[in-house]
Scaffold this active site. Structure first.
Site, PDB file in Angstrom:
ATOM      1  N   TYR A 167       0.819  -1.213   0.000  1.00  0.00           N
ATOM      2  CA  TYR A 167       0.000   0.000   0.000  1.00  0.00           C
ATOM      3  C   TYR A 167       0.856   1.268   0.000  1.00  0.00           C
ATOM      4  O   TYR A 167       0.424   2.302  -0.516  1.00  0.00           O
ATOM      5  CB  TYR A 167      -1.023  -0.029   1.151  1.00  0.00           C
ATOM      6  N   ARG A 194       1.552   1.788  -3.555  1.00  0.00           N
ATOM      7  CA  ARG A 194       0.373   2.316  -4.260  1.00  0.00           C
ATOM      8  C   ARG A 194       0.117   3.782  -3.885  1.00  0.00           C
ATOM      9  O   ARG A 194      -0.329   4.566  -4.720  1.00  0.00           O
ATOM     10  CB  ARG A 194      -0.836   1.431  -3.966  1.00  0.00           C
ATOM     11  N   ASN A 228     -12.253   1.718  -6.853  1.00  0.00           N
ATOM     12  CA  ASN A 228     -10.875   2.210  -6.756  1.00  0.00           C
ATOM     13  C   ASN A 228     -10.629   2.862  -5.406  1.00  0.00           C
ATOM     14  O   ASN A 228     -11.507   3.517  -4.846  1.00  0.00           O
ATOM     15  CB  ASN A 228     -10.588   3.210  -7.870  1.00  0.00           C
ATOM     16  N   ASP A 283      -7.824   4.892  -5.093  1.00  0.00           N
ATOM     17  CA  ASP A 283      -7.101   6.148  -5.332  1.00  0.00           C
ATOM     18  C   ASP A 283      -8.080   7.317  -5.220  1.00  0.00           C
ATOM     19  O   ASP A 283      -9.293   7.122  -5.123  1.00  0.00           O
ATOM     20  CB  ASP A 283      -6.390   6.112  -6.703  1.00  0.00           C
ATOM     21  N   HIS A 318     -14.476   0.023  -1.770  1.00  0.00           N
ATOM     22  CA  HIS A 318     -13.328  -0.785  -1.314  1.00  0.00           C
ATOM     23  C   HIS A 318     -12.351   0.020  -0.452  1.00  0.00           C
ATOM     24  O   HIS A 318     -11.206  -0.392  -0.275  1.00  0.00           O
ATOM     25  CB  HIS A 318     -12.593  -1.395  -2.515  1.00  0.00           C
ATOM     26  N   CYS A 350      -7.204   1.896  12.927  1.00  0.00           N
ATOM     27  CA  CYS A 350      -6.705   0.859  13.837  1.00  0.00           C
ATOM     28  C   CYS A 350      -7.152  -0.503  13.329  1.00  0.00           C
ATOM     29  O   CYS A 350      -8.255  -0.658  12.809  1.00  0.00           O
ATOM     30  CB  CYS A 350      -7.260   1.091  15.241  1.00  0.00           C
ATOM     31  N   GLY A 368     -14.395   0.045 -16.881  1.00  0.00           N
ATOM     32  CA  GLY A 368     -13.072  -0.427 -16.516  1.00  0.00           C
ATOM     33  C   GLY A 368     -12.993  -1.392 -15.353  1.00  0.00           C
ATOM     34  O   GLY A 368     -12.139  -1.229 -14.476  1.00  0.00           O
ATOM     35  N   SER A 376     -13.182  -5.786 -14.428  1.00  0.00           N
ATOM     36  CA  SER A 376     -13.185  -7.111 -15.056  1.00  0.00           C
ATOM     37  C   SER A 376     -14.452  -7.912 -14.750  1.00  0.00           C
ATOM     38  O   SER A 376     -14.647  -8.993 -15.292  1.00  0.00           O
ATOM     39  CB  SER A 376     -11.957  -7.900 -14.593  1.00  0.00           C
ATOM     40  N   ALA A 393     -11.668   4.163 -21.610  1.00  0.00           N
ATOM     41  CA  ALA A 393     -12.589   5.113 -20.972  1.00  0.00           C
ATOM     42  C   ALA A 393     -12.312   6.554 -21.398  1.00  0.00           C
ATOM     43  O   ALA A 393     -13.241   7.325 -21.648  1.00  0.00           O
ATOM     44  CB  ALA A 393     -12.472   4.986 -19.458  1.00  0.00           C
TER      45      ALA A 393
HETATM   46  P1  OAD Z   1      -9.249  -5.423 -12.800  1.00  0.00           P
HETATM   47  O1  OAD Z   1      -7.780  -5.238 -12.863  1.00  0.00           O
HETATM   48  O2  OAD Z   1      -9.778  -6.761 -12.457  1.00  0.00           O
HETATM   49  O3  OAD Z   1      -9.889  -5.020 -14.202  1.00  0.00           O
HETATM   50  C1  OAD Z   1      -9.551  -3.814 -14.833  1.00  0.00           C
HETATM   51  C2  OAD Z   1     -10.355  -3.690 -16.101  1.00  0.00           C
HETATM   52  O4  OAD Z   1     -10.064  -2.418 -16.660  1.00  0.00           O
HETATM   53  C3  OAD Z   1     -10.026  -4.746 -17.163  1.00  0.00           C
HETATM   54  O5  OAD Z   1     -11.210  -5.371 -17.573  1.00  0.00           O
HETATM   55  C4  OAD Z   1      -9.428  -3.926 -18.303  1.00  0.00           C
HETATM   56  O6  OAD Z   1      -9.869  -4.385 -19.575  1.00  0.00           O
HETATM   57  C5  OAD Z   1     -10.025  -2.559 -18.063  1.00  0.00           C
HETATM   58  N1  OAD Z   1      -9.229  -1.445 -18.616  1.00  0.00           N
HETATM   59  C6  OAD Z   1      -7.894  -1.355 -18.801  1.00  0.00           C
HETATM   60  N2  OAD Z   1      -7.569  -0.173 -19.337  1.00  0.00           N
HETATM   61  C7  OAD Z   1      -8.726   0.528 -19.478  1.00  0.00           C
HETATM   62  C8  OAD Z   1      -9.064   1.830 -19.964  1.00  0.00           C
HETATM   63  N3  OAD Z   1      -8.144   2.674 -20.413  1.00  0.00           N
HETATM   64  N4  OAD Z   1     -10.385   2.190 -19.939  1.00  0.00           N
HETATM   65  C9  OAD Z   1     -11.330   1.353 -19.487  1.00  0.00           C
HETATM   66  N5  OAD Z   1     -11.069   0.116 -19.025  1.00  0.00           N
HETATM   67  C10 OAD Z   1      -9.793  -0.296 -19.006  1.00  0.00           C
HETATM   68  O7  OAD Z   1      -9.809  -4.305 -11.815  1.00  0.00           O
HETATM   69  P2  OAD Z   1     -11.202  -4.226 -11.044  1.00  0.00           P
HETATM   70  O8  OAD Z   1     -12.275  -4.911 -11.797  1.00  0.00           O
HETATM   71  O9  OAD Z   1     -11.380  -2.822 -10.653  1.00  0.00           O
HETATM   72  O10 OAD Z   1     -10.267  -5.107  -4.813  1.00  0.00           O
HETATM   73  O11 OAD Z   1     -10.879  -5.068  -9.747  1.00  0.00           O
HETATM   74  C11 OAD Z   1     -11.879  -5.174  -8.788  1.00  0.00           C
HETATM   75  C12 OAD Z   1     -11.259  -5.339  -7.441  1.00  0.00           C
HETATM   76  O12 OAD Z   1     -10.355  -6.441  -7.421  1.00  0.00           O
HETATM   77  C13 OAD Z   1     -10.385  -4.178  -7.008  1.00  0.00           C
HETATM   78  O13 OAD Z   1     -11.110  -3.113  -6.429  1.00  0.00           O
HETATM   79  C14 OAD Z   1      -9.506  -4.800  -5.977  1.00  0.00           C
HETATM   80  C15 OAD Z   1      -9.132  -6.018  -6.796  1.00  0.00           C
HETATM   81  O14 OAD Z   1      -8.502  -7.008  -6.210  1.00  0.00           O
HETATM   82  C16 OAD Z   1      -9.703  -5.067  -3.616  1.00  0.00           C
HETATM   83  O15 OAD Z   1      -8.546  -4.715  -3.431  1.00  0.00           O
HETATM   84  C17 OAD Z   1     -10.636  -5.459  -2.525  1.00  0.00           C
END
Ligand code: OAD
Length: 230
Positions: free
Chosen positions: A48, A51, A84, A86, A101, A109, A169, A171, A219
């Site tokens: 972290y 990040r 996200n 961030d 998240h 704490c 954006g 998965s 996006a």
């Molecule tokens: P992922 O990394 O699983 O998916 C990111 C998605 O963004 C993929 O489907 C890419 O195709 C897409 N992508 C990449 N570049 C892009 C762009 N320029 N415009 C639009 N889309 C784009 O991330 P999340 O689905 O956000 O949780 O992951 C969900 C959660 O899993 C996160 O919040 C985190 C993670 O582990 C925790 O930490 C609890």
């Protein structure tokens, strides 16, 4: 609106499952869990801290700005839920948003109920991790795998009143966010207004079949034009 890591990709922040999806040889799931924290808090804070450093250097992109402008135009009719951690949505001007998240620049704490607090510091070693007044270690204010996301009631209320669900954006692999589109679709025939569901992102998410419209582009390319229609 629901955003995932992809909305920050054009700001230079890596997605979770992009490339090899690994950090120093660890799967994200292995550094973002209560078990990881128990086993190795230094490793977790290293992840972290890295990040925090990356997010601090990143700037909001055209997609973040388009979402903030849509909020300006739509006011209370607009609501943004993000997976996200961030702060790029806020820095672009979004205000009606929920970080389901957690937030990268807050800590709390790991044991007691004292409130989370703003925290930009980096904790590279075990000895540098601060202790709460109760004696327990301070942890990131992040929802880890196996923990309950924040703001779920607010998010469900907003899902129940929306007429358009735009997902950007993500998965479609992590629940409950991956289920929001099914939740919106399940309103058919309930008397509530039907929902149009859009996905924006270069790859098909796992739940792609549930969307009424899919824009298979980045996006930053799609959102400025799409949201001007809002
Ligand atoms: P992922 O990394 O699983 O998916 C990111 C998605 O963004 C993929 O489907 C890419 O195709 C897409 N992508 C990449 N570049 C892009 C762009 N320029 N415009 C639009 N889309 C784009 O991330 P999340 O689905 O956000 O949780 O992951 C969900 C959660 O899993 C996160 O919040 C985190 C993670 O582990 C925790 O930490 C609890």
């Amino acid at each position: 609106m629901l955003t995932g890591a992809g909305v920050s990709a054009e700001s230079g922040l890596p997605t979770f499952r992009g490339a090899d999806g690994l950090w120093h040889g660890h799967r994200v799931e292995d550094v973002a869990s209560p078990e990881a924290w128990e086993r190795d808090p230094e490793l977790v804070w290293n992840f972290y801290s890295m990040r925090r450093e990356m997010a601090r250097k990143a700037q909001p992109n055209a997609a973040h700005r388009a979402l903030a402008e849509a909020e300006q135009a739509l006011g209370e009719r607009f609501f943004l839920c993000t997976q996200n951690v961030d702060d790029l949505h806020e820095r672009a001007g979004s205000r009606r948003l929920a970080h389901m998240h957690g937030e990268l620049f807050r800590s709390r704490c790991s044991v007691c109920e004292r409130k989370p607090f703003g925290d930009e510091k980096l904790y590279p070693t075990l000895a540098s991790i601060p202790l709460c007044a109760c004696g327990a270690r301070i942890r990131p204010h992040i929802v880890w795998f196996g923990e309950l996301p924040f703001h779920l009631q607010l998010i469900m209320d907003e899902l129940n009143r929306c007429t358009v669900l735009l997902v950007v954006g993500t998965s479609g692999l992590v629940y409950p966010a991956a289920h929001f589109v099914h939740w919106a679709n399940s309103r058919h025939g309930t008397g509530l207004p039907p929902v149009r569901t859009y996905y924006v992102g270069p790859d098909e998410p796992a739940n792609v079949a549930a969307f009424t419209h899919v824009f298979g582009e980045k996006a930053g390319k799609i959102l400025p034009g799409l949201l001007q229609l809002a």
